[in-house]
Write a protein that holds these residues in place. Structure first.
Motif, PDB file in Angstrom:
ATOM      1  N   ALA A   1       0.865  -1.175   0.000  1.00  0.00           N
ATOM      2  CA  ALA A   1       0.000   0.000   0.000  1.00  0.00           C
ATOM      3  C   ALA A   1       0.903   1.226   0.000  1.00  0.00           C
ATOM      4  O   ALA A   1       2.133   1.092   0.041  1.00  0.00           O
ATOM      5  CB  ALA A   1      -0.904  -0.016   1.230  1.00  0.00           C
ATOM      6  N   TYR A   2       0.307   2.394  -0.047  1.00  0.00           N
ATOM      7  CA  TYR A   2       1.083   3.634  -0.010  1.00  0.00           C
ATOM      8  C   TYR A   2       0.534   4.575   1.045  1.00  0.00           C
ATOM      9  O   TYR A   2      -0.676   4.615   1.289  1.00  0.00           O
ATOM     10  CB  TYR A   2       1.001   4.381  -1.348  1.00  0.00           C
ATOM     11  N   LEU A   3       1.426   5.361   1.611  1.00  0.00           N
ATOM     12  CA  LEU A   3       1.067   6.526   2.399  1.00  0.00           C
ATOM     13  C   LEU A   3       1.701   7.697   1.654  1.00  0.00           C
ATOM     14  O   LEU A   3       2.922   7.716   1.441  1.00  0.00           O
ATOM     15  CB  LEU A   3       1.626   6.443   3.814  1.00  0.00           C
ATOM     16  N   ILE A   4       0.869   8.624   1.202  1.00  0.00           N
ATOM     17  CA  ILE A   4       1.361   9.769   0.440  1.00  0.00           C
ATOM     18  C   ILE A   4       0.981  11.030   1.207  1.00  0.00           C
ATOM     19  O   ILE A   4      -0.184  11.237   1.529  1.00  0.00           O
ATOM     20  CB  ILE A   4       0.768   9.785  -0.984  1.00  0.00           C
ATOM     21  N   LYS A   5       1.979  11.849   1.488  1.00  0.00           N
ATOM     22  CA  LYS A   5       1.758  13.081   2.239  1.00  0.00           C
ATOM     23  C   LYS A   5       2.025  14.264   1.330  1.00  0.00           C
ATOM     24  O   LYS A   5       3.120  14.408   0.803  1.00  0.00           O
ATOM     25  CB  LYS A   5       2.662  13.129   3.460  1.00  0.00           C
ATOM     26  N   SER A   6       0.993  15.087   1.142  1.00  0.00           N
ATOM     27  CA  SER A   6       1.164  16.324   0.387  1.00  0.00           C
ATOM     28  C   SER A   6       1.247  17.476   1.379  1.00  0.00           C
ATOM     29  O   SER A   6       1.125  17.271   2.590  1.00  0.00           O
ATOM     30  CB  SER A   6      -0.001  16.529  -0.588  1.00  0.00           C
ATOM     31  N   ASN A   7       1.417  18.679   0.856  1.00  0.00           N
ATOM     32  CA  ASN A   7       1.470  19.823   1.756  1.00  0.00           C
ATOM     33  C   ASN A   7       0.111  20.112   2.395  1.00  0.00           C
ATOM     34  O   ASN A   7       0.040  20.809   3.388  1.00  0.00           O
ATOM     35  CB  ASN A   7       2.005  21.068   1.029  1.00  0.00           C
ATOM     36  N   ARG A   8      -0.976  19.536   1.861  1.00  0.00           N
ATOM     37  CA  ARG A   8      -2.312  19.777   2.405  1.00  0.00           C
ATOM     38  C   ARG A   8      -2.968  18.564   3.048  1.00  0.00           C
ATOM     39  O   ARG A   8      -3.781  18.711   3.945  1.00  0.00           O
ATOM     40  CB  ARG A   8      -3.235  20.302   1.300  1.00  0.00           C
ATOM     41  N   ASN A   9      -2.669  17.374   2.576  1.00  0.00           N
ATOM     42  CA  ASN A   9      -3.384  16.182   3.031  1.00  0.00           C
ATOM     43  C   ASN A   9      -2.451  14.991   3.171  1.00  0.00           C
ATOM     44  O   ASN A   9      -1.374  14.954   2.591  1.00  0.00           O
ATOM     45  CB  ASN A   9      -4.487  15.797   2.026  1.00  0.00           C
ATOM     46  N   THR A  10      -2.943  13.998   3.905  1.00  0.00           N
ATOM     47  CA  THR A  10      -2.269  12.703   4.002  1.00  0.00           C
ATOM     48  C   THR A  10      -3.214  11.659   3.438  1.00  0.00           C
ATOM     49  O   THR A  10      -4.400  11.633   3.790  1.00  0.00           O
ATOM     50  CB  THR A  10      -1.912  12.370   5.462  1.00  0.00           C
ATOM     51  N   TYR A  11      -2.710  10.818   2.574  1.00  0.00           N
ATOM     52  CA  TYR A  11      -3.523   9.801   1.905  1.00  0.00           C
ATOM     53  C   TYR A  11      -2.949   8.416   2.177  1.00  0.00           C
ATOM     54  O   TYR A  11      -1.744   8.228   2.166  1.00  0.00           O
ATOM     55  CB  TYR A  11      -3.515  10.008   0.385  1.00  0.00           C
ATOM     56  N   ILE A  12      -3.843   7.476   2.366  1.00  0.00           N
ATOM     57  CA  ILE A  12      -3.485   6.061   2.365  1.00  0.00           C
ATOM     58  C   ILE A  12      -4.104   5.466   1.107  1.00  0.00           C
ATOM     59  O   ILE A  12      -5.310   5.586   0.882  1.00  0.00           O
ATOM     60  CB  ILE A  12      -4.051   5.313   3.605  1.00  0.00           C
ATOM     61  N   ILE A  13      -3.277   4.866   0.276  1.00  0.00           N
ATOM     62  CA  ILE A  13      -3.761   4.128  -0.890  1.00  0.00           C
ATOM     63  C   ILE A  13      -3.787   2.670  -0.461  1.00  0.00           C
ATOM     64  O   ILE A  13      -2.754   2.087  -0.138  1.00  0.00           O
ATOM     65  CB  ILE A  13      -2.844   4.301  -2.120  1.00  0.00           C
ATOM     66  N   ARG A  14      -4.970   2.103  -0.421  1.00  0.00           N
ATOM     67  CA  ARG A  14      -5.146   0.748   0.098  1.00  0.00           C
ATOM     68  C   ARG A  14      -4.322  -0.282  -0.664  1.00  0.00           C
ATOM     69  O   ARG A  14      -3.750  -0.003  -1.705  1.00  0.00           O
ATOM     70  CB  ARG A  14      -6.628   0.393   0.072  1.00  0.00           C
ATOM     71  N   SER A  15      -4.331  -1.466  -0.171  1.00  0.00           N
ATOM     72  CA  SER A  15      -3.429  -2.524  -0.640  1.00  0.00           C
ATOM     73  C   SER A  15      -3.925  -3.233  -1.893  1.00  0.00           C
ATOM     74  O   SER A  15      -4.171  -4.427  -1.888  1.00  0.00           O
ATOM     75  CB  SER A  15      -3.217  -3.532   0.484  1.00  0.00           C
ATOM     76  N   GLY A  16      -4.010  -2.495  -2.980  1.00  0.00           N
ATOM     77  CA  GLY A  16      -4.367  -3.111  -4.254  1.00  0.00           C
ATOM     78  C   GLY A  16      -3.153  -3.579  -5.027  1.00  0.00           C
ATOM     79  O   GLY A  16      -3.252  -3.938  -6.190  1.00  0.00           O
ATOM     80  N   PHE A  17      -2.012  -3.569  -4.389  1.00  0.00           N
ATOM     81  CA  PHE A  17      -0.763  -3.940  -5.052  1.00  0.00           C
ATOM     82  C   PHE A  17      -0.167  -5.182  -4.395  1.00  0.00           C
ATOM     83  O   PHE A  17      -0.304  -5.382  -3.199  1.00  0.00           O
ATOM     84  CB  PHE A  17       0.246  -2.794  -4.962  1.00  0.00           C
ATOM     85  N   SER A  18       0.493  -5.994  -5.203  1.00  0.00           N
ATOM     86  CA  SER A  18       1.134  -7.198  -4.663  1.00  0.00           C
ATOM     87  C   SER A  18       2.420  -7.456  -5.444  1.00  0.00           C
ATOM     88  O   SER A  18       2.706  -6.785  -6.421  1.00  0.00           O
ATOM     89  CB  SER A  18       0.182  -8.398  -4.764  1.00  0.00           C
ATOM     90  N   SER A  19       3.161  -8.432  -4.986  1.00  0.00           N
ATOM     91  CA  SER A  19       4.387  -8.834  -5.669  1.00  0.00           C
ATOM     92  C   SER A  19       4.556 -10.332  -5.500  1.00  0.00           C
ATOM     93  O   SER A  19       3.862 -10.960  -4.707  1.00  0.00           O
ATOM     94  CB  SER A  19       5.596  -8.083  -5.090  1.00  0.00           C
TER      95      SER A  19
END
Length: 111
Positions: free
Chosen positions: A51-69
């Motif tokens: 998954a991802y945690l993306i932090k912008s100057n305005r918000n924090t986002y969690i991109i759920r675990s739609g990714f695998s390896s």
């Protein structure tokens, strides 16, 4: 650092995507189009789920675990696409291994 984010009220973190890869890629695309400055991108890994945690100057986002390896299929292809997309936008990605308990929390949290 990551654990402190989960101690904040949920309004401060926006959860995007679903367990489906394309939804997660679309969410990253929306963030890149709407946020002028991305402070950091953390690549959250647990076994072969990501998954991802993306932090912008305005918000924090969690991109759920739609990714695998680790096997062939949509998940690993989407993972490669997501990394290429972030790197193409000059966003440095740092990988962090997280526990299964925390990854399950990310998967099942509601919007």
């Amino acid at each position: 650092m990551i654990f402190n984010l989960f101690n904040r009220p949920s309004e401060e973190i926006q959860y995007l995507g679903t367990p489906y890869t394309q939804d997660c890629l679309d969410a990253i695309g929306v963030i890149l189009q709407t946020q002028t400055y991305i402070e950091k991108a953390l690549f959250l890994s647990c076994n072969q789920i990501h998954a991802y945690l993306i932090k912008s100057n305005r918000n924090t986002y969690i991109i759920r675990s739609g990714f695998s390896s680790g096997y062939s299929g949509e998940g690993p292809k989407g993972l490669a696409s997501s990394l290429q997309l972030l790197l193409k936008h000059n966003i440095e990605v740092e990988e962090i291994n997280i526990s299964e308990k925390l990854m399950k929390k990310l998967i099942f949290l509601k919007n």
